[in-house]
Design a protein around this motif. Sequence first.
Motif, PDB file in Angstrom:
ATOM      1  N   GLY A 111       0.779  -1.232   0.000  1.00 23.72           N
ATOM      2  CA  GLY A 111       0.000   0.000   0.000  1.00 23.72           C
ATOM      3  C   GLY A 111       0.809   1.279   0.000  1.00 23.72           C
ATOM      4  O   GLY A 111       0.263   2.366   0.202  1.00 23.72           O
ATOM      5  N   THR A 112       2.110   1.197  -0.248  1.00 29.85           N
ATOM      6  CA  THR A 112       2.943   2.394  -0.330  1.00 29.85           C
ATOM      7  C   THR A 112       2.575   3.218  -1.568  1.00 29.85           C
ATOM      8  O   THR A 112       2.310   2.663  -2.633  1.00 29.85           O
ATOM      9  N   SER A 113       2.579   4.526  -1.435  1.00 27.43           N
ATOM     10  CA  SER A 113       2.289   5.396  -2.578  1.00 27.43           C
ATOM     11  C   SER A 113       3.427   5.330  -3.594  1.00 27.43           C
ATOM     12  O   SER A 113       4.597   5.162  -3.232  1.00 27.43           O
ATOM     13  N   TYR A 114       3.071   5.473  -4.862  1.00 30.15           N
ATOM     14  CA  TYR A 114       4.098   5.534  -5.897  1.00 30.15           C
ATOM     15  C   TYR A 114       3.618   6.431  -7.027  1.00 30.15           C
ATOM     16  O   TYR A 114       2.421   6.532  -7.310  1.00 30.15           O
ATOM     17  N   LEU A 115       4.559   7.099  -7.647  1.00 35.99           N
ATOM     18  CA  LEU A 115       4.289   7.983  -8.772  1.00 35.99           C
ATOM     19  C   LEU A 115       4.831   7.342 -10.038  1.00 35.99           C
ATOM     20  O   LEU A 115       6.002   6.963 -10.098  1.00 35.99           O
ATOM     21  N   GLY A 116       3.966   7.208 -11.039  1.00 37.03           N
ATOM     22  CA  GLY A 116       4.366   6.648 -12.322  1.00 37.03           C
ATOM     23  C   GLY A 116       4.543   7.746 -13.353  1.00 37.03           C
ATOM     24  O   GLY A 116       3.660   8.586 -13.546  1.00 37.03           O
ATOM     25  N   ILE A 117       5.679   7.743 -14.020  1.00 37.12           N
ATOM     26  CA  ILE A 117       6.044   8.767 -15.005  1.00 37.12           C
ATOM     27  C   ILE A 117       6.236   8.094 -16.360  1.00 37.12           C
ATOM     28  O   ILE A 117       6.879   7.048 -16.460  1.00 37.12           O
ATOM     29  N   GLY A 118       5.689   8.714 -17.412  1.00 33.47           N
ATOM     30  CA  GLY A 118       5.871   8.189 -18.755  1.00 33.47           C
ATOM     31  C   GLY A 118       4.569   7.678 -19.343  1.00 33.47           C
ATOM     32  O   GLY A 118       3.601   7.411 -18.614  1.00 33.47           O
ATOM     33  N   PRO A 119       4.527   7.512 -20.674  1.00 34.16           N
ATOM     34  CA  PRO A 119       3.308   7.018 -21.322  1.00 34.16           C
ATOM     35  C   PRO A 119       2.972   5.611 -20.866  1.00 34.16           C
ATOM     36  O   PRO A 119       3.813   4.717 -20.876  1.00 34.16           O
ATOM     37  N   GLY A 120       1.719   5.414 -20.424  1.00 30.63           N
ATOM     38  CA  GLY A 120       1.278   4.103 -19.959  1.00 30.63           C
ATOM     39  C   GLY A 120       1.561   3.829 -18.498  1.00 30.63           C
ATOM     40  O   GLY A 120       1.166   2.776 -17.978  1.00 30.63           O
ATOM     41  N   ALA A 121       2.204   4.749 -17.779  1.00 36.97           N
ATOM     42  CA  ALA A 121       2.557   4.523 -16.369  1.00 36.97           C
ATOM     43  C   ALA A 121       1.342   4.727 -15.470  1.00 36.97           C
ATOM     44  O   ALA A 121       0.455   5.533 -15.762  1.00 36.97           O
ATOM     45  N   HIS A 122       1.296   3.999 -14.360  1.00 38.60           N
ATOM     46  CA  HIS A 122       0.234   4.102 -13.366  1.00 38.60           C
ATOM     47  C   HIS A 122       0.797   4.731 -12.092  1.00 38.60           C
ATOM     48  O   HIS A 122       1.978   4.561 -11.768  1.00 38.60           O
ATOM     49  N   SER A 123      -0.075   5.406 -11.346  1.00 36.31           N
ATOM     50  CA  SER A 123       0.295   6.009 -10.064  1.00 36.31           C
ATOM     51  C   SER A 123      -0.768   5.679  -9.027  1.00 36.31           C
ATOM     52  O   SER A 123      -1.921   5.405  -9.360  1.00 36.31           O
ATOM     53  N   TYR A 124      -0.360   5.746  -7.741  1.00 34.59           N
ATOM     54  CA  TYR A 124      -1.279   5.432  -6.635  1.00 34.59           C
ATOM     55  C   TYR A 124      -0.826   6.193  -5.394  1.00 34.59           C
ATOM     56  O   TYR A 124       0.370   6.222  -5.085  1.00 34.59           O
ATOM     57  N   ASN A 125      -1.786   6.828  -4.696  1.00 27.81           N
ATOM     58  CA  ASN A 125      -1.417   7.543  -3.467  1.00 27.81           C
ATOM     59  C   ASN A 125      -2.344   7.244  -2.292  1.00 27.81           C
ATOM     60  O   ASN A 125      -2.414   8.018  -1.337  1.00 27.81           O
ATOM     61  N   GLY A 126      -3.053   6.135  -2.358  1.00 22.60           N
ATOM     62  CA  GLY A 126      -3.930   5.746  -1.265  1.00 22.60           C
ATOM     63  C   GLY A 126      -5.374   6.103  -1.482  1.00 22.60           C
ATOM     64  O   GLY A 126      -6.279   5.378  -1.049  1.00 22.60           O
ATOM     65  N   SER A 127      -5.631   7.211  -2.149  1.00 19.65           N
ATOM     66  CA  SER A 127      -7.008   7.617  -2.418  1.00 19.65           C
ATOM     67  C   SER A 127      -7.303   7.746  -3.901  1.00 19.65           C
ATOM     68  O   SER A 127      -8.467   7.822  -4.307  1.00 19.65           O
ATOM     69  N   LEU A 128      -6.261   7.751  -4.718  1.00 19.04           N
ATOM     70  CA  LEU A 128      -6.416   7.956  -6.157  1.00 19.04           C
ATOM     71  C   LEU A 128      -5.486   7.021  -6.917  1.00 19.04           C
ATOM     72  O   LEU A 128      -4.310   6.880  -6.571  1.00 19.04           O
ATOM     73  N   ARG A 129      -6.027   6.380  -7.935  1.00 20.98           N
ATOM     74  CA  ARG A 129      -5.217   5.618  -8.878  1.00 20.98           C
ATOM     75  C   ARG A 129      -5.302   6.334 -10.220  1.00 20.98           C
ATOM     76  O   ARG A 129      -6.394   6.727 -10.656  1.00 20.98           O
ATOM     77  N   ARG A 130      -4.162   6.488 -10.865  1.00 23.12           N
ATOM     78  CA  ARG A 130      -4.096   7.305 -12.067  1.00 23.12           C
ATOM     79  C   ARG A 130      -3.391   6.544 -13.176  1.00 23.12           C
ATOM     80  O   ARG A 130      -2.424   5.818 -12.919  1.00 23.12           O
ATOM     81  N   TYR A 131      -3.882   6.699 -14.406  1.00 26.24           N
ATOM     82  CA  TYR A 131      -3.361   5.950 -15.544  1.00 26.24           C
ATOM     83  C   TYR A 131      -2.973   6.923 -16.653  1.00 26.24           C
ATOM     84  O   TYR A 131      -3.843   7.586 -17.236  1.00 26.24           O
ATOM     85  N   ASN A 132      -1.690   7.026 -16.953  1.00 18.47           N
ATOM     86  CA  ASN A 132      -1.264   7.838 -18.091  1.00 18.47           C
ATOM     87  C   ASN A 132      -1.674   7.163 -19.389  1.00 18.47           C
ATOM     88  O   ASN A 132      -1.664   5.931 -19.502  1.00 18.47           O
ATOM     89  N   VAL A 133      -1.993   7.973 -20.376  1.00 20.95           N
ATOM     90  CA  VAL A 133      -2.435   7.454 -21.660  1.00 20.95           C
ATOM     91  C   VAL A 133      -1.331   6.631 -22.320  1.00 20.95           C
ATOM     92  O   VAL A 133      -0.141   6.972 -22.228  1.00 20.95           O
ATOM     93  N   SER A 134      -1.701   5.537 -22.954  1.00 18.29           N
ATOM     94  CA  SER A 134      -0.736   4.678 -23.654  1.00 18.29           C
ATOM     95  C   SER A 134      -0.608   5.133 -25.105  1.00 18.29           C
ATOM     96  O   SER A 134      -0.993   4.440 -26.050  1.00 18.29           O
ATOM     97  N   SER A 135      -0.075   6.313 -25.274  1.00 11.88           N
ATOM     98  CA  SER A 135       0.146   6.897 -26.590  1.00 11.88           C
ATOM     99  C   SER A 135       1.218   7.963 -26.467  1.00 11.88           C
ATOM    100  O   SER A 135       1.057   8.904 -25.686  1.00 11.88           O
ATOM    101  N   ILE A 136       2.294   7.829 -27.228  1.00 16.32           N
ATOM    102  CA  ILE A 136       3.343   8.838 -27.175  1.00 16.32           C
ATOM    103  C   ILE A 136       2.819  10.187 -27.647  1.00 16.32           C
ATOM    104  O   ILE A 136       3.088  11.229 -27.029  1.00 16.32           O
ATOM    105  N   ASP A 137       2.054  10.192 -28.733  1.00 11.17           N
ATOM    106  CA  ASP A 137       1.534  11.455 -29.264  1.00 11.17           C
ATOM    107  C   ASP A 137       0.728  12.204 -28.208  1.00 11.17           C
ATOM    108  O   ASP A 137       0.960  13.388 -27.944  1.00 11.17           O
TER     109      ASP A 137
END
Length: 378
Positions: free
Chosen positions: A257-283
């Motif tokens: 359950g540790t928070s993590y920040l995902g950087i880059g196309p297609g990366a996921h992030s999580y901070n305990g209350s929010l899960r975030r998905y970067n778009v899988s497209s370079i453009d």
Amino acid sequence: MEAGLYLHIPFCTSKCHYCDFYSVTALSRKDEVVEAMVKELQAEIGFLGAVKPALRTIYFGGGTPSLLQAEDFTTLFNTIEASYDLSCLEEVTLEANPDDLTPEYLAMLRRFPFNRLSIGVQTLDDAGLKRINRRHTAAQAKQAVLDSRAAGFSNLSIDLMYGLPGQTTEQFNQTLEEALRLPVSHISSYALSWEEGSVLYKELMQGRLQQASDEVLEACYFNLIAVLEAHGFLRYELSNFAKPGFESKHNSSYWDGTSYLGIGPGAHSYNGSLRRYNVSSIDRYVEGLRSGEPARELEWLDSNARYNDFIMTGLRTTRGIMVKELEKLFGVSKRYYCLYNARKNLKNGFLVYEEERLRLDEKSLFIADDICSDLIWV
């Protein structure tokens, strides 16, 4: 609290036939993606809830992060060092293809904070490697591990797959025996997943390939556990084995359950209350960072979703689910719900409950997903 940082490098020189992770072969776009990742690193500090967030782990995944060169690492690490607190940093991992790990490349990596390499071996059978379109040979994989150790990397992990097309239990066991002769301290081993959209999946749908039977997969898995434990590798998660002290700190953060920040196309992030998905497209990724409107999806997590995460990740580990912690986080009603729904599998011996800890019994490891589904909130 310290967090994790994941950087997704979406480039490959060729696509492995089992893979459905986001990746492209347009290496000409590497510079603009790195530039966009710098912008995202600087802009997303607040996601981790601090002015200068403290990082415990950094992980370069992909794709093929070992396609990056010294100038790329310099740019990214300079940005990280300027924007994040690295006083608690313990582990910096690079995923790498074996054929990229030449002595010269390894010497370059030693100039940066990397202290762990995760090497995508997959199998030490040349025919199997060719079948899944890996670009290295078994000999190259072995040499890459030896060269990495000679370069000064003592924390080495390799990935191994079983259930590959045409692979027998004997062939997997042979790969395992050869791998154990190498100076590695961590092994991740997974059954082949037939991902929709992959080349192998298309061939399966065309009737050109056949999936390994559950009996074969189960035999491979339980032999894997027995052989690795006999060689000092302890299972700490369903698919991950390490010598004492060499567990992956970054991957463990996903399960605790540790928070993590995902950087880059297609990366996921999580901070305990929010899960975030970067778009899988370079453009769309690059344009979003340039315009100040990042292209991503957000998933706000209510108490039920966070409870389900707690169950699904905790049960994967040998630690299991700490029931008192569950009650503290989600209330006595969720504690009751979890233990009530565990009754069947406690009775049949698939689950073990002792000292306020609920965990899988070893005989149920291969059906962990089914057991987990009985405990989640629906």
